[in-house]
Design a protein around this motif. Structure first.
Motif, PDB file in Angstrom:
ATOM      1  N   MET A 180      13.499  15.845   0.566  1.00 43.79           N
ATOM      2  CA  MET A 180      13.933  15.048  -0.572  1.00 43.79           C
ATOM      3  C   MET A 180      14.529  13.717  -0.140  1.00 43.79           C
ATOM      4  O   MET A 180      14.205  12.656  -0.699  1.00 43.79           O
ATOM      5  CB  MET A 180      14.938  15.832  -1.415  1.00 43.79           C
ATOM      6  N   LEU A 181      15.416  13.743   0.863  1.00 42.87           N
ATOM      7  CA  LEU A 181      16.019  12.477   1.295  1.00 42.87           C
ATOM      8  C   LEU A 181      14.997  11.575   1.976  1.00 42.87           C
ATOM      9  O   LEU A 181      15.094  10.339   1.870  1.00 42.87           O
ATOM     10  CB  LEU A 181      17.198  12.746   2.229  1.00 42.87           C
ATOM     11  N   ASN A 182      14.025  12.150   2.679  1.00 34.85           N
ATOM     12  CA  ASN A 182      12.955  11.328   3.241  1.00 34.85           C
ATOM     13  C   ASN A 182      12.177  10.639   2.123  1.00 34.85           C
ATOM     14  O   ASN A 182      11.815   9.465   2.228  1.00 34.85           O
ATOM     15  CB  ASN A 182      12.006  12.182   4.084  1.00 34.85           C
ATOM     16  N   TRP A 183      11.903  11.373   1.041  1.00 31.72           N
ATOM     17  CA  TRP A 183      11.198  10.772  -0.097  1.00 31.72           C
ATOM     18  C   TRP A 183      12.060   9.676  -0.726  1.00 31.72           C
ATOM     19  O   TRP A 183      11.554   8.595  -1.059  1.00 31.72           O
ATOM     20  CB  TRP A 183      10.878  11.847  -1.136  1.00 31.72           C
ATOM     21  N   ILE A 184      13.357   9.943  -0.900  1.00 36.98           N
ATOM     22  CA  ILE A 184      14.266   8.937  -1.468  1.00 36.98           C
ATOM     23  C   ILE A 184      14.286   7.689  -0.598  1.00 36.98           C
ATOM     24  O   ILE A 184      14.264   6.550  -1.100  1.00 36.98           O
ATOM     25  CB  ILE A 184      15.680   9.529  -1.621  1.00 36.98           C
ATOM     26  N   ALA A 185      14.304   7.874   0.732  1.00 32.46           N
ATOM     27  CA  ALA A 185      14.332   6.735   1.645  1.00 32.46           C
ATOM     28  C   ALA A 185      13.043   5.926   1.568  1.00 32.46           C
ATOM     29  O   ALA A 185      13.076   4.691   1.587  1.00 32.46           O
ATOM     30  CB  ALA A 185      14.568   7.228   3.074  1.00 32.46           C
ATOM     31  N   ASN A 241       4.186  20.342   4.947  1.00 26.93           N
ATOM     32  CA  ASN A 241       4.802  19.216   4.242  1.00 26.93           C
ATOM     33  C   ASN A 241       4.765  19.396   2.723  1.00 26.93           C
ATOM     34  O   ASN A 241       4.532  18.454   1.970  1.00 26.93           O
ATOM     35  CB  ASN A 241       4.126  17.898   4.641  1.00 26.93           C
ATOM     36  N   GLU A 242       5.025  20.598   2.291  1.00 26.37           N
ATOM     37  CA  GLU A 242       5.057  20.936   0.868  1.00 26.37           C
ATOM     38  C   GLU A 242       6.299  21.769   0.590  1.00 26.37           C
ATOM     39  O   GLU A 242       6.720  22.566   1.424  1.00 26.37           O
ATOM     40  CB  GLU A 242       3.799  21.708   0.477  1.00 26.37           C
ATOM     41  N   SER A 243       6.905  21.573  -0.599  1.00 23.82           N
ATOM     42  CA  SER A 243       8.129  22.309  -0.937  1.00 23.82           C
ATOM     43  C   SER A 243       8.001  23.120  -2.211  1.00 23.82           C
ATOM     44  O   SER A 243       8.974  23.752  -2.635  1.00 23.82           O
ATOM     45  CB  SER A 243       9.304  21.326  -1.089  1.00 23.82           C
ATOM     46  N   ILE A 244       6.843  23.148  -2.821  1.00 26.49           N
ATOM     47  CA  ILE A 244       6.708  23.823  -4.108  1.00 26.49           C
ATOM     48  C   ILE A 244       6.930  25.324  -3.973  1.00 26.49           C
ATOM     49  O   ILE A 244       6.583  25.941  -2.971  1.00 26.49           O
ATOM     50  CB  ILE A 244       5.314  23.529  -4.715  1.00 26.49           C
ATOM     51  N   LEU A 271       4.768   9.221  -6.703  1.00 30.49           N
ATOM     52  CA  LEU A 271       4.836   7.784  -6.404  1.00 30.49           C
ATOM     53  C   LEU A 271       4.214   7.443  -5.060  1.00 30.49           C
ATOM     54  O   LEU A 271       4.317   6.292  -4.613  1.00 30.49           O
ATOM     55  CB  LEU A 271       6.285   7.269  -6.433  1.00 30.49           C
ATOM     56  N   GLU A 272       3.554   8.415  -4.400  1.00 32.71           N
ATOM     57  CA  GLU A 272       2.992   8.170  -3.077  1.00 32.71           C
ATOM     58  C   GLU A 272       1.517   8.545  -3.043  1.00 32.71           C
ATOM     59  O   GLU A 272       1.063   9.412  -3.812  1.00 32.71           O
ATOM     60  CB  GLU A 272       3.774   8.945  -2.018  1.00 32.71           C
ATOM     61  N   GLU A 273       0.782   7.901  -2.134  1.00 33.52           N
ATOM     62  CA  GLU A 273      -0.656   8.115  -2.044  1.00 33.52           C
ATOM     63  C   GLU A 273      -1.062   8.894  -0.808  1.00 33.52           C
ATOM     64  O   GLU A 273      -2.205   9.348  -0.709  1.00 33.52           O
ATOM     65  CB  GLU A 273      -1.391   6.761  -2.060  1.00 33.52           C
ATOM     66  N   VAL A 274      -0.142   9.070   0.154  1.00 37.31           N
ATOM     67  CA  VAL A 274      -0.413   9.876   1.337  1.00 37.31           C
ATOM     68  C   VAL A 274       0.757  10.828   1.546  1.00 37.31           C
ATOM     69  O   VAL A 274       1.846  10.639   0.990  1.00 37.31           O
ATOM     70  CB  VAL A 274      -0.614   9.008   2.604  1.00 37.31           C
ATOM     71  N   SER A 275       0.516  11.856   2.354  1.00 36.33           N
ATOM     72  CA  SER A 275       1.584  12.786   2.712  1.00 36.33           C
ATOM     73  C   SER A 275       2.252  12.335   4.006  1.00 36.33           C
ATOM     74  O   SER A 275       1.620  11.710   4.865  1.00 36.33           O
ATOM     75  CB  SER A 275       1.018  14.202   2.890  1.00 36.33           C
ATOM     76  N   TYR A 276       3.537  12.673   4.126  1.00 34.37           N
ATOM     77  CA  TYR A 276       4.312  12.305   5.313  1.00 34.37           C
ATOM     78  C   TYR A 276       4.846  13.558   5.992  1.00 34.37           C
ATOM     79  O   TYR A 276       5.043  14.592   5.359  1.00 34.37           O
ATOM     80  CB  TYR A 276       5.472  11.381   4.919  1.00 34.37           C
ATOM     81  N   GLU A 277       5.077  13.422   7.298  1.00 29.84           N
ATOM     82  CA  GLU A 277       5.595  14.546   8.085  1.00 29.84           C
ATOM     83  C   GLU A 277       7.095  14.668   7.848  1.00 29.84           C
ATOM     84  O   GLU A 277       7.864  13.764   8.181  1.00 29.84           O
ATOM     85  CB  GLU A 277       5.321  14.318   9.569  1.00 29.84           C
ATOM     86  N   SER A 278       7.520  15.791   7.271  1.00 30.14           N
ATOM     87  CA  SER A 278       8.928  15.954   6.917  1.00 30.14           C
ATOM     88  C   SER A 278       9.720  16.775   7.918  1.00 30.14           C
ATOM     89  O   SER A 278      10.929  16.638   8.011  1.00 30.14           O
ATOM     90  CB  SER A 278       9.044  16.619   5.533  1.00 30.14           C
ATOM     91  N   PRO A 284       3.047   9.223   8.672  1.00 29.42           N
ATOM     92  CA  PRO A 284       2.053   9.912   7.838  1.00 29.42           C
ATOM     93  C   PRO A 284       1.664  11.251   8.457  1.00 29.42           C
ATOM     94  O   PRO A 284       1.520  11.369   9.675  1.00 29.42           O
ATOM     95  CB  PRO A 284       0.870   8.944   7.815  1.00 29.42           C
ATOM     96  N   ALA A 285       1.515  12.264   7.609  1.00 23.25           N
ATOM     97  CA  ALA A 285       1.195  13.601   8.111  1.00 23.25           C
ATOM     98  C   ALA A 285      -0.143  13.607   8.831  1.00 23.25           C
ATOM     99  O   ALA A 285      -0.335  14.362   9.793  1.00 23.25           O
ATOM    100  CB  ALA A 285       1.181  14.597   6.955  1.00 23.25           C
ATOM    101  N   GLU A 286      -1.084  12.778   8.409  1.00 24.93           N
ATOM    102  CA  GLU A 286      -2.414  12.790   9.013  1.00 24.93           C
ATOM    103  C   GLU A 286      -2.407  12.303  10.449  1.00 24.93           C
ATOM    104  O   GLU A 286      -3.318  12.592  11.220  1.00 24.93           O
ATOM    105  CB  GLU A 286      -3.369  11.928   8.191  1.00 24.93           C
TER     106      GLU A 286
END
Length: 593
Positions: free
Chosen positions: A291-296, A512-515, A553-560, A582-584
């Protein structure tokens, strides 16, 4: 009690959640956990219920006696407010019925029964050569009606529908099924654990409450199978439903074709306590790493800067005082911010809430009224209308005068099935001393959880039991477990342990998913193996590590966190990570040799 959340109907774009509740200590009233339940006595039963050699399944027909011959009378369904069909679900093929079950399957008495309400979404007659299976579906909890959940799974599995029927039910103690309750009394002057102690000591002695267990629910499910005239069924369970599924699979393996367990508890353990204990750190881990990575990354929208560690430090500095900390707790609760920990679709709401808490706390000057400050925090949060309305109601309740009279004992009635199952299903560590030490340690590791007031001594700490789980052996049904990496309610270690530790089971881990509640995820990597499995194919021969979808609000996934290897294991458990990778570009690590 938290609200039901449902997913939008578009599988390809959805990032919603399922019928789940944030996992919190059982004594908490504001938010009730997903999950639960544990183990019931396995020794000293009637031979039909528990053969000593463990080679024969319990015989629900013999145990039920004349109840096994009852006629199932179908009628129109009336779904309750706490479990309505999800938007887009088809109820045109659904009927409901009330069946009568033994109150206690382990010691059945024909004069002591419960009612269980079931629904049946019928697409095909079981005598039709094209008939494939009937799915019994459980939404988790257990905290609210699950009667309509079969229509949800029907919606989520269109490829199965033509050949598949769907069944769901109100678990005993919930919805339109029979309920149990117990009376208790405590002195508020007895400290913060007085109510939990009184509930545990009173309710653990109630014979009706003693039948509100996961084991009894598993017997109910097999009895539903019998009354529908089915030789075998398929089972799909989410969250707590994965725990129930493990019980069901251990007891009635030959009657189950296959199972899908989504967002799983570690059902290789003998107590659900391990889940509740792990959920505290899991919540803070998701907050810190995801969450904080997304906020940042979304500083342009949220406005707290691009460094997640700096945001963390600023947040806890702003809310360090007792008044500002309590105000933050009120704001999270009123704004239903904890729902973001089950579905990242609400990350924009959570980000706005974090920013408003920081701004109002930094602008406040002592002395400050926590409720007034929380009201300003919520007012500054960008909330959808439904959450705004709920927040106003929650704040009004917080402002209401206390209901207790000083010097007088509190007398209440307790009917929380989520606690009944957790406490009667298996042994928790008893007594206050352990929990005082546990909460002191956990507060250092999970400061957000501590701030939210979730480190409370559970009712189960005063609820002794001698139950044990059925043996898990190679007769266990063929099973797939799905688990997201940063799920806070069934943390990753829980789901991975189930996916790699249960017999005849394969794991699908979503990086990289939290659901909370993965399937259907909307990607071929996750959904196709599950659909093929439900259509009769083999389960995956190896662990699948699938990429997560981009966050709002994002178009790619990131490594969390750190990259999962092919065995779905981590290299480390970092405090903070670079939010911009980026996760990729983070290649899958090879498993350790």
């Amino acid at each position: 009690m938290s609200q039901h959340e449902s997913q939008p109907s578009s599988a390809t774009s959805r990032r919603g959640s399922r019928f789940v509740a944030p996992a919190v200590p059982l004594a908490a009233v504001v938010v009730i956990a997903l999950v639960v339940a544990l183990l019931v006595a396995w020794n000293g039963r009637d031979d039909a219920a528990a053969p000593e050699d463990g080679t024969t399944m319990p015989d629900v027909v013999a145990l039920a006696g004349h109840l096994a011959d009852q006629e199932v009378v179908w009628e129109a369904c009336e779904f309750s407010d706490d479990g309505p069909p999800v938007p887009g679900a088809d109820v045109s093929n659904v009927e409901c019925a009330t069946i009568t079950v033994p109150r206690d399957w382990l010691n059945p008495d024909p004069d002591l029964t419960w009612d269980v309400r079931i629904s049946h979404a019928k697409n095909i007659d079981t005598s039709d050569p094209g008939y494939h299976t009937t799915i019994i579906a459980h939404p988790g909890g257990p905290y609210a009606s699950g009667l309509s959940y079969g229509t949800t799974v029907q919606l989520y599995t269109p490829e199965l529908r033509a050949t598949t029927n769907y069944v769901s039910f109100d678990q005993r103690g919930l919805g339109q099924s029979s309920h149990a309750s117990c009376d208790y009394e405590y002195d508020p002057a007895g400290g913060p654990s007085a109510a939990a102690r009184a509930i545990g000591e009173a309710c653990s002695q109630d014979p009706d409450v003693a039948t509100m267990t996961t084991e009894q629910a598993a017997y109910d499910m097999d009895f539903i199978r019998h009354l529908l005239g089915l030789e075998t069924v398929t089972y799909m369970g989410y969250s707590y439903g994965t725990w129930l599924g493990t019980w069901y699979g251990a007891l009635f393996a030959a009657n189950i074709e296959r199972m899908v367990l989504d967002s799983a508890t570690d059902s290789t353990q003998e107590s659900i306590q391990t889940l509740y204990n792990a959920a505290h750190e899991g919540r803070d881990r998701q907050f810190r790493l995801h969450m904080l990575n997304w906020i940042a990354r979304n500083d342009a929208t949220i406005g707290l800067g691009p460094d997640p560690e700096a945001i963390w430090e600023r947040y806890f500095a702003a809310t360090a005082g007792p008044e500002t900390s309590l105000a933050a707790q009120y704001a999270w609760t009123a704004a239903s911010g904890s729902l973001a920990f089950s579905t990242p679709a609400l990350y924009p709401v959570a980000g706005s809430l974090v920013a408003s808490i920081v701004a109002e706390a930094e602008a406040s000057s002592a002395p400050v009224d926590p409720l007034e400050l929380a009201t300003r925090m919520v007012a500054g949060t960008d909330l959808p209308d439904v959450l705004r309305s709920g927040a106003e109601q929650s704040l009004a309740l917080l402002a209401a005068p206390p209901q207790t009279v000083p010097g007088e004992p509190v007398r209440e009635t307790h009917d929380y099935v989520i606690e009944f199952t957790a406490c009667t299903d298996g042994q928790w560590t008893q007594g206050q001393e352990f929990w005082d030490r546990f909460h002191e340690r956990t507060a250092q590791l999970a400061p957000l959880t501590a701030q939210l007031g979730l480190l409370l001594t559970p009712t189960c700490a005063f609820w002794p039991t001698d139950s044990t789980m059925p043996t898990l052996d190679e007769r266990f049904p063929q099973t797939i477990v799905l688990q997201s990496e940063l799920d806070s309610m069934t943390p990753f270690e829980q789901g991975r342990a189930a996916g790699t530790g249960l017999p005849n089971t394969s794991l699908i881990a979503v990086d990289n998913e939290s659901i909370h509640g993965v399937f259907p995820y909307g990607t071929e990597e996750v959904d196709r193996p599950v659909i093929d499995f439900l259509l009769g194919g083999d389960r995956p021969s190896e662990t699948i590590v699938a990429p997560g979808k981009p966050l709002p609000l994002e178009e790619v996934s990131y490594e969390s966190w750190t990259g999962l290897d092919g065995n779905a294991e981590h290299e480390s458990d970092p405090q903070f990570t670079d939010p911009t990778i980026p996760a990729e570009t983070a290649t899958l690590r090879e498993p350790a040799q």
